[in-house]
Enzyme design. Sequence first.
Site, PDB file in Angstrom:
ATOM      1  N   GLY A 164       1.102  -0.677  -0.349  1.00 38.65           N
ATOM      2  CA  GLY A 164      -0.208  -0.301  -0.062  1.00 38.65           C
ATOM      3  C   GLY A 164       0.956   0.967   0.284  1.00 38.65           C
ATOM      4  CG  LEU A 203      14.197   2.679 -11.282  1.00 36.38           C
ATOM      5  CD1 LEU A 203      12.942   1.790 -12.179  1.00 36.38           C
ATOM      6  CD2 LEU A 203      15.363   1.902 -11.832  1.00 36.38           C
ATOM      7  CG  HIS A 208       2.581   1.091 -11.676  1.00 35.12           C
ATOM      8  ND1 HIS A 208       3.377   0.214 -10.235  1.00 35.12           N
ATOM      9  CD2 HIS A 208       2.074   0.141 -11.893  1.00 35.12           C
ATOM     10  CE1 HIS A 208       2.085  -0.481  -9.759  1.00 35.12           C
ATOM     11  NE2 HIS A 208       1.762  -1.371 -10.763  1.00 35.12           N
ATOM     12  CG  HIS A 235       5.657   5.166  -2.669  1.00 39.45           C
ATOM     13  ND1 HIS A 235       5.647   5.063  -4.381  1.00 39.45           N
ATOM     14  CD2 HIS A 235       5.840   5.318  -2.272  1.00 39.45           C
ATOM     15  CE1 HIS A 235       6.510   5.629  -4.433  1.00 39.45           C
ATOM     16  NE2 HIS A 235       7.281   5.876  -2.727  1.00 39.45           N
ATOM     17  CD  GLU A 275       1.907  -3.037  -8.380  1.00 41.34           C
ATOM     18  OE1 GLU A 275       0.272  -3.014  -8.344  1.00 41.34           O
ATOM     19  OE2 GLU A 275       2.757  -2.765  -8.300  1.00 41.34           O
ATOM     20  NE  ARG A 291      -4.143  -6.995  -3.175  1.00 41.41           N
ATOM     21  CZ  ARG A 291      -3.833  -5.701  -4.312  1.00 41.41           C
ATOM     22  NH1 ARG A 291      -5.411  -5.632  -4.671  1.00 41.41           N
ATOM     23  NH2 ARG A 291      -3.331  -4.939  -4.359  1.00 41.41           N
ATOM     24  NE  ARG A 337      -7.292   3.087  -7.571  1.00 41.19           N
ATOM     25  CZ  ARG A 337      -6.617   2.437  -7.653  1.00 41.19           C
ATOM     26  NH1 ARG A 337      -6.185   2.127  -5.306  1.00 41.19           N
ATOM     27  NH2 ARG A 337      -5.620   1.634  -7.573  1.00 41.19           N
TER      28      ARG A 337
END
Length: 452
Positions: A164, A203, A208, A235, A275, A291, A337
């Site tokens: 998280g 980096l 991502h 993040h 990821e 998941r 979101r």
Amino acid sequence: MFEKVLIANRGEIALRIHRACREMGIHTVAVHSTADADAMHVRLADESVCIGPPASKDSYLNVAAIITAATITDADAIHPGVGFLSENADFAEMVEEHGFAFVGPSPDHIRSMGDKIEAKRLAIELGLPVVPGSDGAITSDAEARQTAEGIGYPVLVKAAAGGGGKGMKVAEAPEELQETLDICRREALANFGNDALYMEKYLGQPRHIEIQVLGDGHGNVVHFGERDCSLQRRHQKILEEAPSPALDAASRDTIGKRVTDALKKINYRSAGTIEFLYEDGEFYFIEMNTRLQVEHPISEMICDIDLVREQLKIATESPLSLTQDQITYNGHAIECRINAENPVTFAPNPGRINEYHAPGGLGVRVDSALYSGYTVPPHYDSLVSKLIVHGANRNECLLRLRRSLEEYVIEGIETTVPLHQKLIADPQFLDGNYDIHWLEAWMAGNANENGG
Ligand code: ADP
């Protein structure tokens, strides 16, 4: 197929799973805390069981209560959703030991991927490219200094048990390293009860990019292309899109094949996401989530697939019904979101929804458990809605997203809708020209413009 599935979660994701079950003729059992008695996931399920008081540790993380609820309702399977117990290998094991199917990966895979040091070791073994860094855990401060010199500053110190976005910190230069190690060790112990650390090269301008997969546990694994989740704050992902504006078909196929080849070797079962950070045309593995992910709908939209339906079929031990050739990509999808938070300070803002009107129309999907008169409780994650928009191409998707955000009415609480409206009007975002650091710099720039 199962007759009854217990959904061990709440909010929009519980609803998402309920919907897949209903379409398959499966009865659902909702579990809820006393704070969620009026929640939409409880209202829509066929049955519901109260599993404890508001605090998650006493309800949604209460393994004994959840297994008991499955037993008394005579459920066949348990779907853990995302968050809560979804990556808890002991829970998955206990579900299976009690004779229920676990709608997810094998407990062993959850366990190895849950320890980020072990996950990285496994990724190397399976032939995936990783970020240069320490060889496993950092065993002493002296070794950490040596490793950092070897890979070059800045370095990122990470907690093996992190998640998280928590438990990682950058050391820009040698004189910062000791303090960074001390802070990370303390925070890792306090947050995760495990102070094992490892180190990676930090980096400077990666994106991502993550690959969605499904495996059947019998050696068949397929991928559904990538999602670009570079727009992050602390993040944490804010807006995701598929496909990535930075990837072409050839690089998508190459990385997709590397991922499926790797996961075939371990007979991976159920949905998962690998990821990567992507910089200068190179991919670097950072972790695997064993998941469903919050952002899974954008892959569903461009691939025309119901990932939860597939998860349920796989959990009955059916072989995958899809081959890689049958998976094609159509158009572009973006997910915003929407959190019950102040759009500038991000302070949580739970409370009563006085008026609610969700956008609709062609290509618009709203995964949310909100309704007019509902009170968002203060005890849980502040994600209250996901607005997912699909278009024939990125431009059409962006125009549709703009009008959908305009239509969205959520009154009574503050939400991050205004943040998304501003973000998708930014020329650099419109150009698809961003990396994982871009959003925070953009927000800092906006704050300065507003004089604060
Ligand atoms: P978590 O499990 O907490 O989500 P991850 O390892 O997936 O942690 O990393 C979360 C985010 O942190 C990434 O999406 C990226 O933005 C950033 N990050 C992780 N590793 C690196 C790295 N080596 N260099 C730069 N940024 C990184």
